[in-house]
Design an enzyme around this catalytic site. Structure first.
Site, short mmCIF file in Angstrom:
data_model
loop_
_atom_site.label_atom_id
_atom_site.label_comp_id
_atom_site.label_asym_id
_atom_site.label_seq_id
_atom_site.Cartn_x
_atom_site.Cartn_y
_atom_site.Cartn_z
N LYS A 97 0.86 -1.28 0.04
CA LYS A 97 -0.03 0.16 0.34
C LYS A 97 0.76 1.28 0.05
O LYS A 97 0.35 2.07 -0.67
CB LYS A 97 -0.68 -0.19 1.34
CG LYS A 97 -2.09 -0.81 1.09
CD LYS A 97 -2.82 -0.97 2.58
CE LYS A 97 -2.12 -0.62 4.09
NZ LYS A 97 -1.67 -2.14 4.60
N ARG B 181 -9.94 1.42 8.78
CA ARG B 181 -9.30 0.00 8.73
C ARG B 181 -10.70 -0.57 9.86
O ARG B 181 -10.31 -1.42 10.21
CB ARG B 181 -8.62 0.16 10.11
CG ARG B 181 -7.47 -0.11 8.96
CD ARG B 181 -6.49 0.52 10.16
NE ARG B 181 -4.35 -0.82 10.32
CZ ARG B 181 -3.68 -0.47 9.36
NH1 ARG B 181 -4.10 0.56 8.68
NH2 ARG B 181 -2.73 -1.04 8.83
N ARG C 294 11.59 -7.05 5.42
CA ARG C 294 11.47 -5.32 5.32
C ARG C 294 12.28 -4.32 6.40
O ARG C 294 12.22 -4.46 7.29
CB ARG C 294 10.57 -4.93 5.22
CG ARG C 294 10.01 -3.79 4.95
CD ARG C 294 8.42 -3.46 4.88
NE ARG C 294 7.45 -3.46 6.31
CZ ARG C 294 5.92 -2.81 6.05
NH1 ARG C 294 5.74 -2.85 4.83
NH2 ARG C 294 5.78 -2.54 7.24
N ARG D 141 11.25 -1.97 11.72
CA ARG D 141 9.82 -1.29 12.39
C ARG D 141 9.39 -2.10 13.06
O ARG D 141 9.77 -3.73 12.82
CB ARG D 141 8.66 -1.61 10.71
CG ARG D 141 8.33 -0.40 11.10
CD ARG D 141 7.31 0.31 9.50
NE ARG D 141 6.09 -0.59 10.60
CZ ARG D 141 4.79 -0.90 9.55
NH1 ARG D 141 5.38 -0.26 8.17
NH2 ARG D 141 3.52 -0.91 9.79
N ARG E 269 -0.78 -8.29 13.61
CA ARG E 269 -1.78 -7.36 12.09
C ARG E 269 -2.37 -8.46 11.78
O ARG E 269 -3.50 -7.70 11.22
CB ARG E 269 -0.57 -6.86 11.91
CG ARG E 269 0.16 -6.15 12.86
CD ARG E 269 1.58 -5.11 12.47
NE ARG E 269 1.57 -4.52 11.07
CZ ARG E 269 2.85 -4.62 10.33
NH1 ARG E 269 4.11 -5.37 11.08
NH2 ARG E 269 2.98 -4.00 9.60
P1 ADP Z 1 0.35 -1.80 7.98
O1 ADP Z 1 -0.58 -1.96 7.36
O2 ADP Z 1 1.40 -2.45 7.61
O3 ADP Z 1 -0.01 -3.09 8.95
P2 ADP Z 1 0.20 1.16 8.65
O4 ADP Z 1 1.97 1.82 8.82
O5 ADP Z 1 -1.02 1.19 8.15
O6 ADP Z 1 1.10 -0.34 8.24
O7 ADP Z 1 0.19 0.70 10.57
C1 ADP Z 1 0.45 0.66 11.83
C2 ADP Z 1 0.19 -0.20 12.41
O8 ADP Z 1 -0.48 1.85 12.88
C3 ADP Z 1 -1.12 -0.37 12.45
O9 ADP Z 1 -0.76 -1.78 12.67
C4 ADP Z 1 -1.93 0.55 13.75
O10 ADP Z 1 -1.66 0.52 14.94
C5 ADP Z 1 -2.02 1.88 13.07
N1 ADP Z 1 -2.74 2.70 12.27
C6 ADP Z 1 -2.71 3.24 11.24
N2 ADP Z 1 -3.93 3.09 10.94
C7 ADP Z 1 -4.98 2.48 11.75
C8 ADP Z 1 -6.46 3.18 11.19
N3 ADP Z 1 -6.92 3.02 10.53
N4 ADP Z 1 -6.85 3.05 12.76
C9 ADP Z 1 -6.12 2.04 13.74
N5 ADP Z 1 -5.10 1.80 13.79
C10 ADP Z 1 -4.16 2.08 12.89
#
Ligand code: ADP
Ligand code: ZN
Length: 213
Positions: free
Chosen positions: A11, A84, A123, A155, A166
């Site tokens: 993404k 989400r 990664r 990360r 996740r």
């Molecule tokens: P990925 O899609 O690889 O898990 P992101 O960078 O999109 O990585 O998100 C990392 C973390 O940030 C998520 O695991 C969550 O804890 C938090 N997060 C990001 N966007 C949201 C959201 N829309 N709602 C709730 N938590 C979020």
């Protein structure tokens, strides 16, 4: 545009490409939250543990962040990592209706679990330029392929157990979100396996098809 897909589906990479070629602002909620954690702000302190555990940040916190950003941006953005949950979908639709904005296309990237675990295990992120890449793609001497930087880090939430958590959260809560968005906005499922350029090409075709519809 909204880019959906499991963690590790690309993404962030694809949203950055789209932002560049389609002249859109890239809105990554993950990046915004990581910046808050790095800055040590009240928000950062609140979300740090949640993110490290691979859990979701509460909906009211997320809505506030996204509302503020979209209100200041105006039109022309690509959302990455939001919405989400079903509550976030409802909140976003209400917000956009209030702003008089539409979503041109929702892209749901399709990547199988085994591929995700493999990708996230390899990664790394460059501490100098922020570029995210796989260990295989580093320079022959182990530097960042973009800037040559050598402060590469993993990360915290890419630890194998957290990746599994996740993925579980994704399957249970975020998977159905694309479908919910699709009831309101145009939705395309796009194959996320293959070279980043090939995936970008598929997304571009989906955009063209949506524009003609
Ligand atoms: P990925 O899609 O690889 O898990 P992101 O960078 O999109 O990585 O998100 C990392 C973390 O940030 C998520 O695991 C969550 O804890 C938090 N997060 C990001 N966007 C949201 C959201 N829309 N709602 C709730 N938590 C979020
Ligand atoms: Zn770099």
């Amino acid at each position: 545009m909204i880019l959906m897909g499991p963690p590790g589906s690309g993404k962030g990479t694809q949203a950055a490409v789209l932002a560049w070629f389609q002249d859109l602002r890239h809105v990554s909620t993950g990046d915004m939250l990581r910046a808050a954690v790095a800055s040590g702000s009240a928000l950062g302190k609140r979300v740090e543990g949640i993110m490290a555990a691979g859990e979701l940040v509460p909906d009211d916190v997320m809505m506030e962040i996204v509302k503020e950003r979209l209100e200041e941006l105006g039109e022309g953005w690509v959302l990455d990592g939001f919405p989400r949950t079903a509550e976030q979908v409802a909140g976003l639709v209400e917000l956009l209706d209030g702003l008089g904005q539409e979503v041109g296309l929702v892209v749901d990237l399709q990547v199988p679990d085994e591929e995700i675990v493999r990708r996230l295990a390899g990664r790394v992120t460059c501490g100098d330029c922020g570029h995210t890449t796989s260990r295989d793609a580093l320079d022959p001497d182990g530097g960042c392929p973009d800037c040559g930087g050598r402060t590469l880090h993993v990360r915290v939430d890419d630890a194998e157990e957290t990746v599994r958590r996740r993925l579980d959260v994704y399957r249970a809560t975020t998977g159905p979100v694309a479908e919910a968005l699709g009831r309101r906005y145009p939705l395309r499922r796009v194959e996320g396996v293959g070279a980043p350029d090939a995936v970008a090409q598929r997304i571009a075709s989906a955009l063209e098809a949506a524009d003609q519809a």
